[in-house]
Design a protein around this motif. Sequence first.
Motif, PDB file in Angstrom:
ATOM      1  N   SER A   1      48.694  38.892  43.715  1.00  0.00           N
ATOM      2  CA  SER A   1      47.605  39.602  43.025  1.00  0.00           C
ATOM      3  C   SER A   1      47.078  38.769  41.860  1.00  0.00           C
ATOM      4  O   SER A   1      45.870  38.747  41.589  1.00  0.00           O
ATOM      5  CB  SER A   1      48.086  40.947  42.492  1.00  0.00           C
ATOM      6  N   PHE A   2      48.007  38.092  41.183  1.00  0.00           N
ATOM      7  CA  PHE A   2      47.614  37.209  40.082  1.00  0.00           C
ATOM      8  C   PHE A   2      46.617  36.157  40.564  1.00  0.00           C
ATOM      9  O   PHE A   2      45.577  35.926  39.945  1.00  0.00           O
ATOM     10  CB  PHE A   2      48.864  36.539  39.508  1.00  0.00           C
ATOM     11  N   SER A   3      46.927  35.539  41.702  1.00  0.00           N
ATOM     12  CA  SER A   3      46.038  34.494  42.233  1.00  0.00           C
ATOM     13  C   SER A   3      44.646  35.038  42.489  1.00  0.00           C
ATOM     14  O   SER A   3      43.646  34.386  42.186  1.00  0.00           O
ATOM     15  CB  SER A   3      46.586  33.939  43.546  1.00  0.00           C
ATOM     16  N   ARG A   4      44.591  36.228  43.050  1.00  0.00           N
ATOM     17  CA  ARG A   4      43.292  36.816  43.347  1.00  0.00           C
ATOM     18  C   ARG A   4      42.473  36.993  42.063  1.00  0.00           C
ATOM     19  O   ARG A   4      41.298  36.639  42.009  1.00  0.00           O
ATOM     20  CB  ARG A   4      43.477  38.171  44.049  1.00  0.00           C
ATOM     21  N   GLY A   5      43.126  37.507  41.024  1.00  0.00           N
ATOM     22  CA  GLY A   5      42.441  37.689  39.741  1.00  0.00           C
ATOM     23  C   GLY A   5      41.991  36.356  39.156  1.00  0.00           C
ATOM     24  O   GLY A   5      40.872  36.218  38.670  1.00  0.00           O
ATOM     25  N   LEU A   6      42.872  35.383  39.246  1.00  0.00           N
ATOM     26  CA  LEU A   6      42.583  34.064  38.687  1.00  0.00           C
ATOM     27  C   LEU A   6      41.311  33.480  39.299  1.00  0.00           C
ATOM     28  O   LEU A   6      40.560  32.762  38.649  1.00  0.00           O
ATOM     29  CB  LEU A   6      43.766  33.146  38.976  1.00  0.00           C
ATOM     30  N   PHE A   7      41.084  33.791  40.565  1.00  0.00           N
ATOM     31  CA  PHE A   7      39.896  33.262  41.229  1.00  0.00           C
ATOM     32  C   PHE A   7      38.694  34.180  41.065  1.00  0.00           C
ATOM     33  O   PHE A   7      37.687  34.042  41.767  1.00  0.00           O
ATOM     34  CB  PHE A   7      40.192  32.943  42.694  1.00  0.00           C
TER      35      PHE A   7
ATOM     36  N   LYS B   1      40.395  43.441  41.901  1.00  0.00           N
ATOM     37  CA  LYS B   1      41.587  43.942  42.593  1.00  0.00           C
ATOM     38  C   LYS B   1      41.232  44.470  43.981  1.00  0.00           C
ATOM     39  O   LYS B   1      40.230  45.151  44.148  1.00  0.00           O
ATOM     40  CB  LYS B   1      42.150  45.111  41.769  1.00  0.00           C
ATOM     41  N   ASN B   2      42.026  44.115  44.967  1.00  0.00           N
ATOM     42  CA  ASN B   2      41.808  44.670  46.306  1.00  0.00           C
ATOM     43  C   ASN B   2      43.163  44.704  47.014  1.00  0.00           C
ATOM     44  O   ASN B   2      43.570  43.774  47.681  1.00  0.00           O
ATOM     45  CB  ASN B   2      40.809  43.796  47.066  1.00  0.00           C
ATOM     46  N   ASN B   3      43.846  45.822  46.813  1.00  0.00           N
ATOM     47  CA  ASN B   3      45.202  45.938  47.353  1.00  0.00           C
ATOM     48  C   ASN B   3      45.221  45.854  48.875  1.00  0.00           C
ATOM     49  O   ASN B   3      46.178  45.332  49.456  1.00  0.00           O
ATOM     50  CB  ASN B   3      45.846  47.252  46.903  1.00  0.00           C
ATOM     51  N   ALA B   4      44.153  46.354  49.514  1.00  0.00           N
ATOM     52  CA  ALA B   4      44.118  46.332  50.975  1.00  0.00           C
ATOM     53  C   ALA B   4      44.121  44.889  51.477  1.00  0.00           C
ATOM     54  O   ALA B   4      44.822  44.552  52.434  1.00  0.00           O
ATOM     55  CB  ALA B   4      42.877  47.068  51.479  1.00  0.00           C
TER      56      ALA B   4
ATOM     57  N   ALA C   1      49.937  32.698  51.007  1.00  0.00           N
ATOM     58  CA  ALA C   1      49.359  34.009  50.668  1.00  0.00           C
ATOM     59  C   ALA C   1      48.537  33.915  49.388  1.00  0.00           C
ATOM     60  O   ALA C   1      47.444  34.479  49.289  1.00  0.00           O
ATOM     61  CB  ALA C   1      50.471  35.046  50.506  1.00  0.00           C
ATOM     62  N   LYS C   2      49.044  33.169  48.409  1.00  0.00           N
ATOM     63  CA  LYS C   2      48.300  32.998  47.155  1.00  0.00           C
ATOM     64  C   LYS C   2      46.953  32.326  47.422  1.00  0.00           C
ATOM     65  O   LYS C   2      45.923  32.731  46.894  1.00  0.00           O
ATOM     66  CB  LYS C   2      49.113  32.158  46.153  1.00  0.00           C
ATOM     67  N   ALA C   3      47.002  31.299  48.277  1.00  0.00           N
ATOM     68  CA  ALA C   3      45.762  30.560  48.558  1.00  0.00           C
ATOM     69  C   ALA C   3      44.749  31.431  49.306  1.00  0.00           C
ATOM     70  O   ALA C   3      43.553  31.250  49.163  1.00  0.00           O
ATOM     71  CB  ALA C   3      46.073  29.305  49.359  1.00  0.00           C
ATOM     72  N   LEU C   4      45.260  32.376  50.112  1.00  0.00           N
ATOM     73  CA  LEU C   4      44.346  33.203  50.903  1.00  0.00           C
ATOM     74  C   LEU C   4      43.933  34.474  50.174  1.00  0.00           C
ATOM     75  O   LEU C   4      43.065  35.212  50.639  1.00  0.00           O
ATOM     76  CB  LEU C   4      45.012  33.582  52.239  1.00  0.00           C
ATOM     77  N   SER C   5      44.541  34.712  49.011  1.00  0.00           N
ATOM     78  CA  SER C   5      44.327  35.992  48.319  1.00  0.00           C
ATOM     79  C   SER C   5      42.874  36.186  47.915  1.00  0.00           C
ATOM     80  O   SER C   5      42.406  37.307  47.809  1.00  0.00           O
ATOM     81  CB  SER C   5      45.210  36.073  47.082  1.00  0.00           C
ATOM     82  N   HIS C   6      42.156  35.094  47.673  1.00  0.00           N
ATOM     83  CA  HIS C   6      40.781  35.265  47.205  1.00  0.00           C
ATOM     84  C   HIS C   6      39.757  34.959  48.292  1.00  0.00           C
ATOM     85  O   HIS C   6      38.610  34.683  48.006  1.00  0.00           O
ATOM     86  CB  HIS C   6      40.528  34.429  45.952  1.00  0.00           C
ATOM     87  N   GLU C   7      40.184  35.054  49.540  1.00  0.00           N
ATOM     88  CA  GLU C   7      39.288  34.920  50.691  1.00  0.00           C
ATOM     89  C   GLU C   7      38.462  33.632  50.652  1.00  0.00           C
ATOM     90  O   GLU C   7      37.231  33.669  50.631  1.00  0.00           O
ATOM     91  CB  GLU C   7      38.362  36.141  50.764  1.00  0.00           C
ATOM     92  N   PRO C   8      39.144  32.482  50.624  1.00  0.00           N
ATOM     93  CA  PRO C   8      38.417  31.213  50.523  1.00  0.00           C
ATOM     94  C   PRO C   8      37.707  30.857  51.834  1.00  0.00           C
ATOM     95  O   PRO C   8      38.117  31.298  52.900  1.00  0.00           O
ATOM     96  CB  PRO C   8      39.523  30.196  50.243  1.00  0.00           C
TER      97      PRO C   8
ATOM     98  N   ARG D   1      41.949  38.187  32.338  1.00  0.00           N
ATOM     99  CA  ARG D   1      42.849  39.329  32.390  1.00  0.00           C
ATOM    100  C   ARG D   1      44.116  38.981  33.179  1.00  0.00           C
ATOM    101  O   ARG D   1      45.225  39.343  32.783  1.00  0.00           O
ATOM    102  CB  ARG D   1      42.160  40.546  33.013  1.00  0.00           C
ATOM    103  N   ALA D   2      43.953  38.255  34.286  1.00  0.00           N
ATOM    104  CA  ALA D   2      45.120  37.904  35.110  1.00  0.00           C
ATOM    105  C   ALA D   2      46.125  37.095  34.290  1.00  0.00           C
ATOM    106  O   ALA D   2      47.321  37.390  34.296  1.00  0.00           O
ATOM    107  CB  ALA D   2      44.669  37.118  36.346  1.00  0.00           C
ATOM    108  N   ILE D   3      45.640  36.089  33.568  1.00  0.00           N
ATOM    109  CA  ILE D   3      46.550  35.260  32.773  1.00  0.00           C
ATOM    110  C   ILE D   3      47.168  36.092  31.647  1.00  0.00           C
ATOM    111  O   ILE D   3      48.379  36.050  31.415  1.00  0.00           O
ATOM    112  CB  ILE D   3      45.804  34.039  32.173  1.00  0.00           C
ATOM    113  N   TYR D   4      46.333  36.872  30.990  1.00  0.00           N
ATOM    114  CA  TYR D   4      46.797  37.688  29.867  1.00  0.00           C
ATOM    115  C   TYR D   4      47.894  38.665  30.331  1.00  0.00           C
ATOM    116  O   TYR D   4      48.967  38.739  29.730  1.00  0.00           O
ATOM    117  CB  TYR D   4      45.613  38.451  29.274  1.00  0.00           C
ATOM    118  N   MET D   5      47.619  39.355  31.421  1.00  0.00           N
ATOM    119  CA  MET D   5      48.585  40.344  31.906  1.00  0.00           C
ATOM    120  C   MET D   5      49.865  39.666  32.387  1.00  0.00           C
ATOM    121  O   MET D   5      50.966  40.179  32.201  1.00  0.00           O
ATOM    122  CB  MET D   5      47.996  41.175  33.059  1.00  0.00           C
TER     123      MET D   5
END
Lengths: 312, 253
Positions: free
Chosen positions: A104-110, A114-117, A150-157, B7-11
Amino acid sequence: MPSATEPIISVKDLTKTYASGFHALKKVDLEIRRGEIFALLGPNGAGKTTLISIICGIVNPTRGTVRADGHDIVTDFRLARAKIGLVPQELSTDMFETVWSTVSFSRGLFGKPKNNAHVEKVLRELSLWEKKDSKILTLSGGMKRRVLIAKALSHEPQILFLDEPTAGVDVELRRDMWAMVRSLRATGVTIILTTHYIEEAEQMADRIGVINKGEIILVEEKAALMEKLGKKQLILKLQRPLEKIPEALAQFALELSKDGLQLVSTFHAEREQSKIASVLRALAELGIEFKDLQTRESSLEEIFVDLVRARA
Amino acid sequence: MNVHAIRAIYMFEMARTWRTVVQSILAPVISTSLYFVVFGSAIGSRMAEVDGVKYAAFIIPGLTMLSLLTESISNASFGIYMPRFSGTIYEVLSAPISFVEILLGYVGAAASKSVILGTIILLTARAFVPYEIAHPVWMVAFLVLTAVTFSLFGFIIGIWADGFEKLQLVPTLVVTPLTFLGGSFYSIRMLPPAWQKITLFNPVVYLISGFRWSFYDASDVSVGTSFAMTLVFLALCLAVIGWIFKTGYRFKA
Ligand SMILES: Nc1ncnc2c1ncn2[C@@H]1O[C@H](COP(=O)(O)OP(=O)(O)OP(=O)(O)O)[C@@H](O)[C@H]1O
Ligand SMILES: [Mg+2]
């Protein structure tokens, strides 16, 4: 909007000199086509990781330009990087985070909301769903590699880099990984992978690029390259020494060792697939018995020597 | 602005704090409380008042600063050093975020932790020693400004360090001595005249003096000077970080 025929990645005159003064890349030009699987093949230290790291923004280029989906990776880095996912060569992961939170962190970073699905879908596809609440520390090496994917695919590249995805990976995971790469390609993702293994490039890629000592030696369609490169040798250790190679075997262009105890046949892995069987059949007909049989493929090193010699 | 990334880094960083709450919050609170008990209640009752303030109360701002400085530095330096050490920094570098956003995430989290910690320490102190805050707005301003400035300083150390020893080096060899000698336990007016001059080269003097003024309306150096010096140090840290990001020093090959 970039057109569909425009390369998805275009590298021009890319040069990298590290602070140590080492020239890791020398005037690299490379174009990756939209939607293809591209294998970058080369020995240790060839510059594969350096090239990928520059495209992904981890290493600064010394000279030259890179565009990803039409966006310059330096001046337009936000749009360029948002399209790219990277699975690094090293197993660098957090330790105390759970699988779920690191993905989830990776997705946010990119920059994706949030998209849990989606995260769930990625984890399920990589057989990580049962482990979603486990700390990464407790996972095996193969599992950790899945987490990196999974991290690399989290943001739908749109573009996925896999830097030696199958190094130190068992057969099963390797097969899974190949299946995953193919299914990603089916959804339109462009995939660039690096490897030391010709077989891997052969199995996976549409096109293959060979890099050695910081230079791209060639880029070709896989079929054309295999035709050029793939050599096999059949080595037969005989029960009894032969004086000379019998007439009936002349068509196979065999080589006989000095002591007459070893026959070697060199042939094209691709073009002459049935040659082993033919040779063995002919030997049987002549009543020549052998006690051992080996085959070997030309190693990457031998291929590089061939290629470099061919270019010179 | 990539708000999701910040936010991701902060959290992520804040989650690390709660996971290690004993080490990151409880330990500094307890050790500072021990000072309050020993120097404040036990020995303090035999000490003379300083600037009309009871000794036990006098040391509170300085001790809070001591924790604030060391914790800001260690939080921020660890926060950025760990991903460099473990290699996970690749992901931050390859993400569609600017250096400013990286900084906001990491330094923002480190400074937040320090402010939370400072607040807890001040509340705990209240349990041992009665004290007043004369200028609450200034008190908060100094608290936040110091937390931010020293988190930036910690960020620089975290980039500069190429081993765990170096991470500890500056806090233990430079910051702690400067804080002890910067008037945590005494007013610099208690020093011999020559030392009063020398001690003005210690930047921490200005921080402690300003912070203490916001409590007791009395200070070693003028508040304006204190505030200005804090801003100067903040600007200095920002300049160094600007240079790091520009050159990629130990961050990006
Ligand atoms: N940060 C660095 N500083 C100096 N030299 C470096 C740095 N990173 C890589 N190199 C050098 O650049 C060359 C290319 O390295 P790179 O990692 O790109 O090779 P590679 O093709 O990925 O090799 P491998 O197959 O072993 O992963 C190597 O000789 C390496 O030692
Ligand atoms: Mg590599």
